[in-house]
Design a protein around this motif. Structure first.
Motif, short mmCIF file in Angstrom:
data_model
loop_
_atom_site.label_atom_id
_atom_site.label_comp_id
_atom_site.label_asym_id
_atom_site.label_seq_id
_atom_site.Cartn_x
_atom_site.Cartn_y
_atom_site.Cartn_z
N GLU A 75 11.63 -0.22 6.49
CA GLU A 75 12.19 -1.56 6.66
C GLU A 75 12.22 -2.30 5.33
OE1 GLU A 75 10.52 -3.93 9.80
OE2 GLU A 75 10.05 -2.15 11.01
N ARG A 76 11.19 -2.11 4.53
CA ARG A 76 11.12 -2.79 3.23
C ARG A 76 12.26 -2.34 2.33
NH1 ARG A 76 6.03 -2.11 2.46
NH2 ARG A 76 6.09 -0.06 1.51
N ASP A 77 12.50 -1.04 2.25
CA ASP A 77 13.58 -0.53 1.40
C ASP A 77 14.93 -1.00 1.90
OD1 ASP A 77 11.74 0.73 -0.17
OD2 ASP A 77 12.04 2.73 0.69
N THR A 78 15.12 -1.01 3.22
CA THR A 78 16.39 -1.46 3.79
C THR A 78 16.64 -2.92 3.46
OG1 THR A 78 16.25 0.14 5.60
CG2 THR A 78 17.71 -1.75 5.92
N ALA A 79 15.59 -3.75 3.63
CA ALA A 79 15.75 -5.20 3.35
C ALA A 79 15.98 -5.46 1.88
CB ALA A 79 14.50 -5.93 3.83
N LEU A 80 15.29 -4.72 1.00
CA LEU A 80 15.43 -4.95 -0.44
C LEU A 80 16.84 -4.59 -0.92
CD1 LEU A 80 13.93 -5.80 -3.01
CD2 LEU A 80 13.21 -3.42 -3.30
N HIS A 81 17.45 -3.62 -0.29
CA HIS A 81 18.77 -3.17 -0.72
C HIS A 81 19.86 -3.62 0.24
CE1 HIS A 81 17.17 -0.70 -3.98
NE2 HIS A 81 16.21 -0.35 -3.16
N ALA B 246 9.58 5.58 -10.67
CA ALA B 246 8.59 4.71 -10.04
C ALA B 246 8.59 3.33 -10.67
CB ALA B 246 7.20 5.34 -10.14
N TYR B 247 8.79 3.25 -11.99
CA TYR B 247 8.70 1.96 -12.67
C TYR B 247 10.02 1.19 -12.71
CZ TYR B 247 3.93 2.39 -14.35
OH TYR B 247 2.57 2.44 -14.41
N ASN B 248 11.13 1.86 -12.47
CA ASN B 248 12.41 1.20 -12.71
C ASN B 248 13.42 1.24 -11.57
OD1 ASN B 248 12.14 0.52 -15.71
ND2 ASN B 248 11.70 2.70 -15.73
N ALA B 249 13.21 2.11 -10.59
CA ALA B 249 14.27 2.37 -9.62
C ALA B 249 14.74 1.12 -8.89
CB ALA B 249 13.80 3.43 -8.62
N GLN B 250 13.82 0.21 -8.54
CA GLN B 250 14.17 -0.95 -7.74
C GLN B 250 14.24 -2.25 -8.53
OE1 GLN B 250 11.26 -0.76 -4.56
NE2 GLN B 250 12.56 0.58 -3.33
N ASP C 13 0.83 -1.21 0.00
CA ASP C 13 0.00 0.00 0.00
C ASP C 13 0.86 1.26 0.00
OD1 ASP C 13 -2.21 -1.57 0.08
OD2 ASP C 13 -2.75 -1.16 2.16
N GLY C 14 0.57 2.15 -0.94
CA GLY C 14 1.21 3.44 -0.96
C GLY C 14 2.64 3.46 -1.46
N ASP C 15 3.14 2.36 -2.02
CA ASP C 15 4.54 2.31 -2.46
C ASP C 15 4.57 1.97 -3.95
OD1 ASP C 15 7.25 2.04 -2.80
OD2 ASP C 15 7.56 0.91 -0.95
N THR C 16 4.33 2.97 -4.79
CA THR C 16 4.28 2.78 -6.23
C THR C 16 5.59 2.25 -6.78
OG1 THR C 16 2.63 4.55 -6.44
CG2 THR C 16 3.83 3.92 -8.43
N THR C 17 6.71 2.76 -6.26
CA THR C 17 8.02 2.34 -6.77
C THR C 17 8.24 0.85 -6.54
OG1 THR C 17 8.97 4.54 -6.43
CG2 THR C 17 10.51 2.70 -6.59
N PHE D 83 15.22 -6.31 -7.35
CA PHE D 83 14.35 -7.47 -7.49
C PHE D 83 15.01 -8.56 -8.34
CE2 PHE D 83 10.91 -4.46 -6.32
CZ PHE D 83 10.33 -5.21 -5.31
N GLU D 84 15.75 -8.16 -9.35
CA GLU D 84 16.46 -9.15 -10.16
C GLU D 84 17.52 -9.87 -9.33
OE1 GLU D 84 15.95 -7.17 -14.60
OE2 GLU D 84 17.70 -6.66 -13.39
N ARG D 85 18.20 -9.14 -8.44
CA ARG D 85 19.17 -9.78 -7.55
C ARG D 85 18.48 -10.73 -6.58
NH1 ARG D 85 21.47 -4.51 -7.80
NH2 ARG D 85 20.45 -3.90 -5.87
N LEU D 86 17.31 -10.32 -6.09
CA LEU D 86 16.55 -11.19 -5.19
C LEU D 86 16.16 -12.48 -5.89
CD1 LEU D 86 15.00 -11.78 -2.57
CD2 LEU D 86 13.10 -10.41 -3.48
N PHE D 87 15.76 -12.39 -7.14
CA PHE D 87 15.39 -13.58 -7.91
C PHE D 87 16.57 -14.55 -8.01
CE2 PHE D 87 14.61 -15.67 -12.13
CZ PHE D 87 13.45 -16.34 -11.78
#
Length: 359
Positions: A348-354, A312-316, A198-202, A320-324
């Motif tokens: 927390e989500r941004d920290t964990a993703l990166h 918004a469409y590409n920054a992360q 919710d609320g995190d378009t990126t 995600f490709e590294r997570l895969f």
């Protein structure tokens, strides 16, 4: 209840526009959302029925047959939802499903957001009628916002509406372009049903973009379409170069806007940086892209809103490709991890993703 649910679920991502640029809950906006969506659903027929109709255009027939293959592949090989979505077809008679309006301040790349109870806050506002989108855009410009209006071929109701009649249909707007574009669009939109923060378009759009790229590449390889794979990788390289160019400019502008310079100095430096971006694009176009002028109009009208949407469409996507890769290219594990991240608070989500483990 249906009206509220439909208006809240539209992701996609007159007095309504002109009189209230901040609220998405005016009756006029609710009505255009509900009426537009119901008209689209009313025009949809099962794909099998359209294929059995002798009046169906040969090109449409070919793409709908491919859509059945892609829809099954999405569920069976990419662990995307196996439901009624994209198993019906509607010809809307227009070039876009909806037109999105995005806006950013003169000296910031932070997109204006509109909030919904079910969907959360998103950095765009969608209209089924382009004229209404342009009316909102004009009202926003009058308030000093930089604005971008763009057509999108699809949006997702996130799988929240019950039954096959209310499921997201295939649209004529899906069928243009290369076969891989159809694959990517189906994979992208189905991804929004798997995980949504919710609320995190990126986060949401970067995840879906990663799925469409990874999934389409896997499909091309498994289907023995090596010729298309080469062309797709060439196109992706050009898109990556476009992102490198624009994201570099975005980073320089963001640093400028966050600096302690006066507003006057920021405006002058902003004009210089945008002119530099256009010149750099022209050199890139002529040297690396064979003079292809497809992006000329985009760069001519480049502003904070356009650059904000790109982020918004590409920054992360790389994260995600590294997570895969980290989960062994295992689709169920990948989606499960993304759902876990989506449930976290944004910081927390941004920290964990990166996190370093994903680098």
């Amino acid at each position: 209840m249906l009206a509220l649910l439909l208006a809240a679920a539209l992701s996609g991502c007159a007095t309504t526009a002109a009189d209230d640029v901040d609220s998405a809950w005016r009756p006029g906006y609710l009505w255009q959302s509900v009426a537009g969506h119901l008209r689209m659903l009313g025009a949809a027929r099962p794909v099998d029925e359209v294929l059995a109709d002798p009046a169906t255009n040969a090109d449409v027939r070919e793409r709908l047959e491919l859509s059945r293959t892609l829809r099954d592949y999405a569920s069976q090989q990419l662990a995307l939802p196996d439901n009624a979505s994209y198993r019906r077809y509607a010809d809307l008679g227009r070039p876009a499903a909806v037109w999105n309006v995005v806006a950013a301040p003169e000296l910031s790349l932070k997109l204006k957001t509109w909030c919904f109870p079910v969907l959360g806050c998103v950095g765009y506002r969608g209209y089924f009628d382009k004229a209404e989108a342009e009316t909102l855009a004009a009202a926003l410009r009058a308030q000093g916002w930089e604005v971008n209006v763009y057509g999108v071929p699809a949006y997702s109701t996130l799988g929240k509406l019950p039954g096959s009649v209310f499921a997201d249909p295939l649209l004529n707007t899906f069928l243009r372009g290369a076969e891989v574009d159809l694959a990517r669009l189906i994979f992208h939109e189905l991804s929004h049903q798997v995980a949504y923060a919710d609320g995190d378009t990126t986060f949401n759009e970067s995840y879906a973009t990663a799925v469409e790229r990874l999934g389409s590449r896997q499909w091309l390889q498994s289907a023995g379409r090596s010729d298309q794979l080469g062309a797709t990788e060439s196109l992706d390289r050009r898109r990556n170069e476009f992102r490198t160019l624009t994201m570099g400019a975005r980073e320089r502008l963001d640093a400028l806007y966050r600096s302690s310079a006066s507003d006057g100095d920021k405006r002058r430096e902003k004009a210089r940086l945008l002119a530099e971006l256009r010149s750099e694009y022209a050199r890139w176009r002529d040297a690396s892209w064979g003079g292809d002028r497809a992006f000329d109009a985009w760069f001519e009208g480049v502003n904070n809103a356009r650059l904000g949407v790109l982020a918004a469409y590409n920054a992360q996507v790389p994260a995600f490709e590294r997570l895969f890769e980290r989960v062994g290219r295992d689709w169920p594990r990948f989606h499960a991890e993304v759902r876990r991240l989506a449930a976290l608070p944004k910081r927390e989500r941004d920290t964990a993703l990166h996190a370093p483990s994903l680098q």
